[in-house]
Design a protein around this motif. Structure first.
Motif, PDB file in Angstrom:
ATOM      1  N   SER A  77      26.442  27.669  40.802  1.00  0.00           N
ATOM      2  CA  SER A  77      27.790  28.173  41.086  1.00  0.00           C
ATOM      3  C   SER A  77      27.795  29.644  41.476  1.00  0.00           C
ATOM      4  CB  SER A  77      28.688  27.976  39.854  1.00  0.00           C
ATOM      5  OG  SER A  77      28.849  26.605  39.560  1.00  0.00           O
ATOM      6  N   VAL A  78      26.621  30.261  41.529  1.00  0.00           N
ATOM      7  CA  VAL A  78      26.556  31.701  41.806  1.00  0.00           C
ATOM      8  C   VAL A  78      26.997  32.033  43.226  1.00  0.00           C
ATOM      9  CG1 VAL A  78      25.031  33.697  42.033  1.00  0.00           C
ATOM     10  CG2 VAL A  78      24.798  32.173  40.080  1.00  0.00           C
ATOM     11  N   ALA A  79      26.363  31.403  44.223  1.00  0.00           N
ATOM     12  CA  ALA A  79      26.684  31.734  45.616  1.00  0.00           C
ATOM     13  C   ALA A  79      28.158  31.506  45.936  1.00  0.00           C
ATOM     14  CB  ALA A  79      25.776  30.952  46.563  1.00  0.00           C
ATOM     15  N   PRO A  80      28.744  30.348  45.556  1.00  0.00           N
ATOM     16  CA  PRO A  80      30.191  30.193  45.791  1.00  0.00           C
ATOM     17  C   PRO A  80      31.006  31.218  45.003  1.00  0.00           C
ATOM     18  CG  PRO A  80      29.170  28.065  45.352  1.00  0.00           C
ATOM     19  CD  PRO A  80      28.147  29.104  45.020  1.00  0.00           C
ATOM     20  N   GLY A  81      30.579  31.495  43.760  1.00  0.00           N
ATOM     21  CA  GLY A  81      31.352  32.392  42.913  1.00  0.00           C
ATOM     22  C   GLY A  81      31.451  33.806  43.437  1.00  0.00           C
ATOM     23  N   VAL A  82      30.393  34.305  44.065  1.00  0.00           N
ATOM     24  CA  VAL A  82      30.399  35.694  44.554  1.00  0.00           C
ATOM     25  C   VAL A  82      30.921  35.798  45.980  1.00  0.00           C
ATOM     26  CG1 VAL A  82      28.483  36.312  43.039  1.00  0.00           C
ATOM     27  CG2 VAL A  82      28.001  35.633  45.400  1.00  0.00           C
ATOM     28  N   ALA A  83      31.126  34.672  46.647  1.00  0.00           N
ATOM     29  CA  ALA A  83      31.619  34.696  48.033  1.00  0.00           C
ATOM     30  C   ALA A  83      33.085  35.130  48.056  1.00  0.00           C
ATOM     31  CB  ALA A  83      31.465  33.321  48.665  1.00  0.00           C
ATOM     32  N   PRO A  84      33.463  35.973  49.004  1.00  0.00           N
ATOM     33  CA  PRO A  84      34.882  36.375  49.108  1.00  0.00           C
ATOM     34  C   PRO A  84      35.761  35.176  49.407  1.00  0.00           C
ATOM     35  CG  PRO A  84      33.455  37.789  50.451  1.00  0.00           C
ATOM     36  CD  PRO A  84      32.621  36.622  50.024  1.00  0.00           C
ATOM     37  N   LEU A  85      36.925  35.141  48.799  1.00  0.00           N
ATOM     38  CA  LEU A  85      37.896  34.089  49.067  1.00  0.00           C
ATOM     39  C   LEU A  85      38.806  34.503  50.221  1.00  0.00           C
ATOM     40  CD1 LEU A  85      39.039  33.244  45.420  1.00  0.00           C
ATOM     41  CD2 LEU A  85      37.593  31.813  46.881  1.00  0.00           C
ATOM     42  N   PRO A  86      39.238  33.553  51.044  1.00  0.00           N
ATOM     43  CA  PRO A  86      40.266  33.864  52.037  1.00  0.00           C
ATOM     44  C   PRO A  86      41.523  34.378  51.330  1.00  0.00           C
ATOM     45  CG  PRO A  86      39.262  31.735  52.489  1.00  0.00           C
ATOM     46  CD  PRO A  86      38.774  32.153  51.137  1.00  0.00           C
ATOM     47  N   PRO A  87      42.349  35.169  52.017  1.00  0.00           N
ATOM     48  CA  PRO A  87      43.518  35.801  51.379  1.00  0.00           C
ATOM     49  C   PRO A  87      44.408  34.848  50.587  1.00  0.00           C
ATOM     50  CG  PRO A  87      43.177  36.713  53.558  1.00  0.00           C
ATOM     51  CD  PRO A  87      42.191  35.592  53.417  1.00  0.00           C
ATOM     52  N   PHE A  88      44.740  33.681  51.149  1.00  0.00           N
ATOM     53  CA  PHE A  88      45.605  32.748  50.437  1.00  0.00           C
ATOM     54  C   PHE A  88      45.004  32.348  49.101  1.00  0.00           C
ATOM     55  CE2 PHE A  88      46.405  28.293  49.315  1.00  0.00           C
ATOM     56  CZ  PHE A  88      47.774  28.296  49.161  1.00  0.00           C
ATOM     57  N   PHE A  89      43.706  32.053  49.080  1.00  0.00           N
ATOM     58  CA  PHE A  89      43.052  31.569  47.872  1.00  0.00           C
ATOM     59  C   PHE A  89      42.831  32.710  46.862  1.00  0.00           C
ATOM     60  CE2 PHE A  89      42.232  28.426  51.064  1.00  0.00           C
ATOM     61  CZ  PHE A  89      42.351  27.232  50.378  1.00  0.00           C
ATOM     62  N   GLU A  90      42.612  33.901  47.356  1.00  0.00           N
ATOM     63  CA  GLU A  90      42.470  35.032  46.435  1.00  0.00           C
ATOM     64  C   GLU A  90      43.791  35.324  45.738  1.00  0.00           C
ATOM     65  OE1 GLU A  90      40.550  39.504  46.181  1.00  0.00           O
ATOM     66  OE2 GLU A  90      40.907  38.612  48.147  1.00  0.00           O
ATOM     67  N   LEU A  91      44.888  35.273  46.487  1.00  0.00           N
ATOM     68  CA  LEU A  91      46.203  35.467  45.874  1.00  0.00           C
ATOM     69  C   LEU A  91      46.490  34.359  44.864  1.00  0.00           C
ATOM     70  CD1 LEU A  91      48.340  36.573  48.957  1.00  0.00           C
ATOM     71  CD2 LEU A  91      47.802  37.959  46.939  1.00  0.00           C
ATOM     72  N   LEU A  92      46.124  33.141  45.216  1.00  0.00           N
ATOM     73  CA  LEU A  92      46.331  32.011  44.314  1.00  0.00           C
ATOM     74  C   LEU A  92      45.505  32.193  43.040  1.00  0.00           C
ATOM     75  CD1 LEU A  92      47.523  29.204  43.796  1.00  0.00           C
ATOM     76  CD2 LEU A  92      45.583  28.238  45.048  1.00  0.00           C
ATOM     77  N   ALA A  93      44.247  32.594  43.186  1.00  0.00           N
ATOM     78  CA  ALA A  93      43.382  32.778  42.021  1.00  0.00           C
ATOM     79  C   ALA A  93      43.858  33.919  41.133  1.00  0.00           C
ATOM     80  CB  ALA A  93      41.951  33.046  42.491  1.00  0.00           C
ATOM     81  N   GLU A 180      28.018  42.976  41.334  1.00  0.00           N
ATOM     82  CA  GLU A 180      26.605  43.323  41.247  1.00  0.00           C
ATOM     83  C   GLU A 180      26.048  43.025  39.864  1.00  0.00           C
ATOM     84  OE1 GLU A 180      29.019  45.303  42.242  1.00  0.00           O
ATOM     85  OE2 GLU A 180      28.665  45.500  44.417  1.00  0.00           O
ATOM     86  N   ALA A 181      26.836  43.322  38.842  1.00  0.00           N
ATOM     87  CA  ALA A 181      26.388  43.073  37.466  1.00  0.00           C
ATOM     88  C   ALA A 181      26.276  41.574  37.206  1.00  0.00           C
ATOM     89  CB  ALA A 181      27.353  43.717  36.475  1.00  0.00           C
ATOM     90  N   PHE A 182      27.220  40.802  37.728  1.00  0.00           N
ATOM     91  CA  PHE A 182      27.182  39.351  37.544  1.00  0.00           C
ATOM     92  C   PHE A 182      25.938  38.757  38.205  1.00  0.00           C
ATOM     93  CE2 PHE A 182      28.267  35.088  39.232  1.00  0.00           C
ATOM     94  CZ  PHE A 182      28.451  34.426  38.035  1.00  0.00           C
ATOM     95  N   THR A 183      25.688  39.148  39.440  1.00  0.00           N
ATOM     96  CA  THR A 183      24.507  38.645  40.147  1.00  0.00           C
ATOM     97  C   THR A 183      23.236  39.037  39.420  1.00  0.00           C
ATOM     98  OG1 THR A 183      25.688  38.827  42.263  1.00  0.00           O
ATOM     99  CG2 THR A 183      23.293  38.624  42.356  1.00  0.00           C
ATOM    100  N   SER A 184      23.196  40.263  38.903  1.00  0.00           N
ATOM    101  CA  SER A 184      22.031  40.720  38.152  1.00  0.00           C
ATOM    102  C   SER A 184      21.824  39.899  36.888  1.00  0.00           C
ATOM    103  CB  SER A 184      22.200  42.201  37.789  1.00  0.00           C
ATOM    104  OG  SER A 184      21.115  42.668  37.011  1.00  0.00           O
ATOM    105  N   GLU A 185      22.909  39.565  36.200  1.00  0.00           N
ATOM    106  CA  GLU A 185      22.807  38.741  34.990  1.00  0.00           C
ATOM    107  C   GLU A 185      22.264  37.352  35.321  1.00  0.00           C
ATOM    108  OE1 GLU A 185      23.158  39.338  31.880  1.00  0.00           O
ATOM    109  OE2 GLU A 185      24.354  41.164  31.665  1.00  0.00           O
ATOM    110  N   CYS A 186      22.703  36.801  36.431  1.00  0.00           N
ATOM    111  CA  CYS A 186      22.241  35.474  36.835  1.00  0.00           C
ATOM    112  C   CYS A 186      20.754  35.510  37.191  1.00  0.00           C
ATOM    113  CB  CYS A 186      23.069  34.968  38.005  1.00  0.00           C
ATOM    114  SG  CYS A 186      24.804  34.623  37.581  1.00  0.00           S
ATOM    115  N   ARG A 187      20.340  36.536  37.914  1.00  0.00           N
ATOM    116  CA  ARG A 187      18.918  36.698  38.234  1.00  0.00           C
ATOM    117  C   ARG A 187      18.091  36.846  36.967  1.00  0.00           C
ATOM    118  NH1 ARG A 187      16.585  35.493  43.166  1.00  0.00           N
ATOM    119  NH2 ARG A 187      17.880  36.260  44.894  1.00  0.00           N
ATOM    120  N   ASP A 188      18.622  37.629  36.051  1.00  0.00           N
ATOM    121  CA  ASP A 188      17.909  37.872  34.792  1.00  0.00           C
ATOM    122  C   ASP A 188      17.764  36.580  33.994  1.00  0.00           C
ATOM    123  OD1 ASP A 188      16.864  39.730  32.657  1.00  0.00           O
ATOM    124  OD2 ASP A 188      18.609  38.936  31.598  1.00  0.00           O
ATOM    125  N   PHE A 189      18.784  35.750  34.001  1.00  0.00           N
ATOM    126  CA  PHE A 189      18.727  34.452  33.320  1.00  0.00           C
ATOM    127  C   PHE A 189      17.583  33.617  33.887  1.00  0.00           C
ATOM    128  CE2 PHE A 189      21.239  30.223  32.727  1.00  0.00           C
ATOM    129  CZ  PHE A 189      20.422  29.872  31.666  1.00  0.00           C
TER     130      PHE A 189
END
Length: 264
Positions: A77-93, A180-189
């Motif tokens: 779920s890392v790659a989808p999680g760090v990908a920017p959301l389109p404006p509509f979906f970011e506002l929704l989230a 950046e911290a999230f990606t680093s934590e995932c790499r570290d895991f």
């Protein structure tokens, strides 16, 4: 404190898989251990004391399973999680209450067949950001979503109950962490699990660890490399499964059903 914490079981205590006549211990099986995610003032994957008393067994306080499987589902779920959301979906989230209202709308006919709006099309993007943990009883539910330059980790386990008792200590909440911290934590895991397993294989080879059945060191090392390649692949961008415009269309249909107001 790491975002993803685990403790591998002693090699000698790991029960082989397979039939009594053909028991085996693969790299995957040898990753058996306890797992938890300390997030803010809560700990995901930790059972409530009440449910442990209810079970009246020697169940571990933290989730107990093959760490490789948990890593596969979280890192997937890392790659989808760090990908920017389109404006509509970011506002929704950004509006969690609205998001949860829409997620609760799922229409079916008397035979259990799904009706329009199509739930999968509407919410596949969020599913890609939600690690699957169905191998646990009343599995914990959480997801990673990017809003701006931060990852929001959200969980809702209030409905996860056994005989009316909530299963998980982390009931409902959210936590923010820079991308950046999230990606680093995932790499570290990934790196820590691979390093621990490399050491584990070496100790079996030298006789410091004693598995319950004979294992092939060469095979374990080949499996280690396969898992390393798999973990690495999760950090590469992936193609969106459902086109964003199709997902938005179904979400707008959902909003019409429940009378919710959506971003323009």
């Amino acid at each position: 404190m790491a975002l993803f914490e685990f403790d591998l079981d002693p090699v000698e205590e790991i029960v082989p898989w397979g039939s009594p006549n053909d028991p085996s211990l693969s790299w995957f099986v040898l990753t058996l251990g306890q797992f938890r995610m300390p997030i803010g003032d809560q700990v995901l994957f930790r059972y409530r004391e009440e449910v442990l008393r209810l079970w009246e067994s020697d169940v571990q306080r933290d989730a107990h399973y093959q760490i490789a499987s948990i890593a596969r589902d979280i890192l997937g779920s890392v790659a989808p999680g760090v990908a920017p959301l389109p404006p509509f979906f970011e506002l929704l989230a950004t509006d969690r209450a609205l998001l949860e209202q829409l997620l609760s709308v799922r229409l079916e006919d008397e035979a259990g067949r799904e009706l329009s709006p199509d739930y999968y099309t509407a919410w596949r993007w969020l599913g890609e950001r939600s690690p699957w943990t169905g191998y646990f009883v009343e599995n914990p539910e959480f997801y990673f979503v990017r809003i701006g330059d931060r990852i929001h980790i959200r969980w809702d386990n209030r409905s996860k109950r056994v005989d009316g008792t909530e299963v998980w200590e982390a009931s409902y909440g959210s936590y923010e962490i820079p991308i950046e911290a999230f990606t680093s934590e995932c790499r570290d895991f990934s790196d820590r699990l691979l390093a621990d397993m490399h050491k584990r294989i070496s100790c079996i080879e030298t006789g410091d660890f004693h598995p319950q059945v004979a294992v092939s060191i060469d095979s374990l090392r080949e499996q280690q490399e396969s898992w390393r390649c798999e973990f690495d692949s999760y950090f590469r961008a992936e193609r969106q499964d459902i086109p964003w415009e199709e997902a938005e269309s179904e979400i707008r249909k959902t909003a019409a059903v429940c009378g919710a107001s959506l971003p323009a």
